[in-house]
Design a protein around this motif. Structure first.
Motif, PDB file in Angstrom:
ATOM      1  N   THR A   1       0.762  -1.125   0.134  1.00 31.86           N
ATOM      2  CA  THR A   1       0.218   0.012  -0.165  1.00 31.86           C
ATOM      3  C   THR A   1       0.952   1.232  -0.011  1.00 31.86           C
ATOM      4  O   THR A   1       0.299   2.428  -0.362  1.00 31.86           O
ATOM      5  CB  THR A   1      -0.971   0.109   1.297  1.00 31.86           C
ATOM      6  N   CYS A   2       2.147   1.227   0.343  1.00 36.55           N
ATOM      7  CA  CYS A   2       2.791   2.335   0.718  1.00 36.55           C
ATOM      8  C   CYS A   2       2.458   3.241   1.611  1.00 36.55           C
ATOM      9  O   CYS A   2       2.728   4.595   1.294  1.00 36.55           O
ATOM     10  CB  CYS A   2       3.165   3.131  -0.656  1.00 36.55           C
ATOM     11  N   ASN A   3       1.493   3.170   2.292  1.00 37.92           N
ATOM     12  CA  ASN A   3       1.010   4.193   3.306  1.00 37.92           C
ATOM     13  C   ASN A   3       1.625   3.687   4.603  1.00 37.92           C
ATOM     14  O   ASN A   3       1.274   2.854   5.356  1.00 37.92           O
ATOM     15  CB  ASN A   3      -0.639   3.831   3.455  1.00 37.92           C
ATOM     16  N   PRO A   4       2.237   4.797   4.949  1.00 41.01           N
ATOM     17  CA  PRO A   4       3.140   4.669   6.347  1.00 41.01           C
ATOM     18  C   PRO A   4       2.242   4.175   7.704  1.00 41.01           C
ATOM     19  O   PRO A   4       2.415   3.399   8.288  1.00 41.01           O
ATOM     20  CB  PRO A   4       3.795   5.780   6.633  1.00 41.01           C
ATOM     21  N   GLU A   5       1.001   4.811   7.552  1.00 37.43           N
ATOM     22  CA  GLU A   5      -0.010   4.461   8.781  1.00 37.43           C
ATOM     23  C   GLU A   5      -0.439   3.224   8.722  1.00 37.43           C
ATOM     24  O   GLU A   5      -0.587   2.472   9.717  1.00 37.43           O
ATOM     25  CB  GLU A   5      -0.937   5.366   8.674  1.00 37.43           C
ATOM     26  N   VAL A   6      -0.650   2.621   7.536  1.00 38.35           N
ATOM     27  CA  VAL A   6      -1.042   1.046   7.481  1.00 38.35           C
ATOM     28  C   VAL A   6      -0.036   0.278   7.761  1.00 38.35           C
ATOM     29  O   VAL A   6      -0.312  -0.612   8.631  1.00 38.35           O
ATOM     30  CB  VAL A   6      -1.572   1.005   6.011  1.00 38.35           C
ATOM     31  N   VAL A   7       1.100   0.612   7.261  1.00 35.71           N
ATOM     32  CA  VAL A   7       2.281  -0.633   7.820  1.00 35.71           C
ATOM     33  C   VAL A   7       2.433  -0.437   9.155  1.00 35.71           C
ATOM     34  O   VAL A   7       2.973  -1.379   9.834  1.00 35.71           O
ATOM     35  CB  VAL A   7       3.510   0.029   6.769  1.00 35.71           C
ATOM     36  N   ALA A   8       2.676   0.649   9.643  1.00 30.18           N
ATOM     37  CA  ALA A   8       2.997   0.940  10.969  1.00 30.18           C
ATOM     38  C   ALA A   8       1.676   0.279  12.020  1.00 30.18           C
ATOM     39  O   ALA A   8       2.253  -0.367  12.954  1.00 30.18           O
ATOM     40  CB  ALA A   8       3.071   2.628  11.741  1.00 30.18           C
ATOM     41  N   SER A   9       0.435   0.368  11.711  1.00 30.61           N
ATOM     42  CA  SER A   9      -0.537  -0.270  12.400  1.00 30.61           C
ATOM     43  C   SER A   9      -0.439  -1.822  12.212  1.00 30.61           C
ATOM     44  O   SER A   9      -0.857  -2.609  13.195  1.00 30.61           O
ATOM     45  CB  SER A   9      -1.862   0.233  11.619  1.00 30.61           C
ATOM     46  N   VAL A  10      -0.253  -2.331  11.052  1.00 32.22           N
ATOM     47  CA  VAL A  10       0.137  -3.766  10.717  1.00 32.22           C
ATOM     48  C   VAL A  10       1.227  -4.091  11.674  1.00 32.22           C
ATOM     49  O   VAL A  10       1.233  -5.346  12.625  1.00 32.22           O
ATOM     50  CB  VAL A  10       0.322  -4.143   9.366  1.00 32.22           C
ATOM     51  N   LEU A  11       2.377  -3.282  11.731  1.00 31.01           N
ATOM     52  CA  LEU A  11       3.656  -3.668  12.374  1.00 31.01           C
ATOM     53  C   LEU A  11       3.201  -3.814  13.951  1.00 31.01           C
ATOM     54  O   LEU A  11       3.565  -4.478  14.586  1.00 31.01           O
ATOM     55  CB  LEU A  11       4.592  -3.002  12.002  1.00 31.01           C
ATOM     56  N   HIS A  12       2.315  -2.844  14.357  1.00 27.92           N
ATOM     57  CA  HIS A  12       2.115  -2.729  15.628  1.00 27.92           C
ATOM     58  C   HIS A  12       1.100  -4.025  16.211  1.00 27.92           C
ATOM     59  O   HIS A  12       1.296  -4.479  17.281  1.00 27.92           O
ATOM     60  CB  HIS A  12       1.363  -1.251  15.999  1.00 27.92           C
ATOM     61  N   GLU A  13       0.143  -4.380  15.292  1.00 26.37           N
ATOM     62  CA  GLU A  13      -0.728  -5.456  15.496  1.00 26.37           C
ATOM     63  C   GLU A  13      -0.030  -6.737  15.827  1.00 26.37           C
ATOM     64  O   GLU A  13      -0.222  -7.507  16.458  1.00 26.37           O
ATOM     65  CB  GLU A  13      -1.762  -5.506  14.420  1.00 26.37           C
ATOM     66  N   LEU A  14       1.157  -6.842  14.877  1.00 25.24           N
ATOM     67  CA  LEU A  14       1.981  -8.180  14.876  1.00 25.24           C
ATOM     68  C   LEU A  14       2.789  -8.074  16.067  1.00 25.24           C
ATOM     69  O   LEU A  14       2.959  -9.036  16.670  1.00 25.24           O
ATOM     70  CB  LEU A  14       3.075  -8.151  13.586  1.00 25.24           C
ATOM     71  N   ALA A  15       3.116  -6.959  16.503  1.00 23.05           N
ATOM     72  CA  ALA A  15       4.075  -6.854  17.852  1.00 23.05           C
ATOM     73  C   ALA A  15       3.024  -7.356  19.154  1.00 23.05           C
ATOM     74  O   ALA A  15       3.534  -8.006  20.011  1.00 23.05           O
ATOM     75  CB  ALA A  15       4.453  -5.754  17.921  1.00 23.05           C
ATOM     76  N   LEU A  16       1.753  -6.602  18.980  1.00 25.30           N
ATOM     77  CA  LEU A  16       0.721  -7.003  19.940  1.00 25.30           C
ATOM     78  C   LEU A  16       0.518  -8.798  20.019  1.00 25.30           C
ATOM     79  O   LEU A  16       0.114  -9.276  21.118  1.00 25.30           O
ATOM     80  CB  LEU A  16      -0.605  -6.330  19.728  1.00 25.30           C
ATOM     81  N   ARG A  17       0.403  -9.340  18.799  1.00 20.53           N
ATOM     82  CA  ARG A  17       0.177 -10.724  18.662  1.00 20.53           C
ATOM     83  C   ARG A  17       1.345 -11.362  18.996  1.00 20.53           C
ATOM     84  O   ARG A  17       1.053 -12.666  19.134  1.00 20.53           O
ATOM     85  CB  ARG A  17      -0.569 -10.749  17.440  1.00 20.53           C
ATOM     86  N   ASP A  18       2.231 -10.974  19.353  1.00 17.75           N
ATOM     87  CA  ASP A  18       3.705 -11.727  19.348  1.00 17.75           C
ATOM     88  C   ASP A  18       3.960 -12.674  18.178  1.00 17.75           C
ATOM     89  O   ASP A  18       4.407 -13.705  18.320  1.00 17.75           O
ATOM     90  CB  ASP A  18       3.729 -12.523  20.643  1.00 17.75           C
TER      91      ASP A  18
END
Length: 110
Positions: free
Chosen positions: A66-83
């Motif tokens: 998507t090249c959208n930094p907000e989307v990538v950051a939110s997916v990375l955050h979600e991956l971190a929350l889910r370990d």
């Protein structure tokens, strides 16, 4: 007995018949009737569908596309929350890690 000028009252359809099922479908709404608007269900983005299906690597790839930094950051955050960051990055070679490294180098600030 019917008279010459009398109208015969129409009987309502019997329950369980096709006519009973169709009753009222051809009459339109009147002006004082309240109209309920349908709320369309919002479709999930591809990365959200993959997160929902626990396809973490695919979700990260779809977010990077998507090249959208907000989307990538939110997916990375979600991956971190889910370990599951390790699961998302597992099995990647240098070519597969390149988009993530480009994103991090471009958007990482001190």
């Amino acid at each position: 007995k019917k008279g010459a000028g009398q109208k015969v009252a129409k009987r309502p359809p019997r329950a369980g018949t096709f006519q009973y099922f169709l009753r009222g479908q051809h009459s339109g709404a009147e002006e004082q009737d309240f109209k309920v608007e349908r709320v369309r269900k919002q479709r999930l983005a591809p990365y959200d569908k993959m997160l929902k299906a626990f396809n973490y690597g695919g979700a990260l790839d779809a977010a990077l596309v998507t090249c959208n930094p907000e989307v990538v950051a939110s997916v990375l955050h979600e991956l971190a929350l889910r370990d599951s960051m390790g699961i998302a990055l597992a099995g990647r070679d240098e070519e597969a890690l390149l988009p993530l490294l480009r994103f991090v180098s471009r958007h990482l600030t001190n």
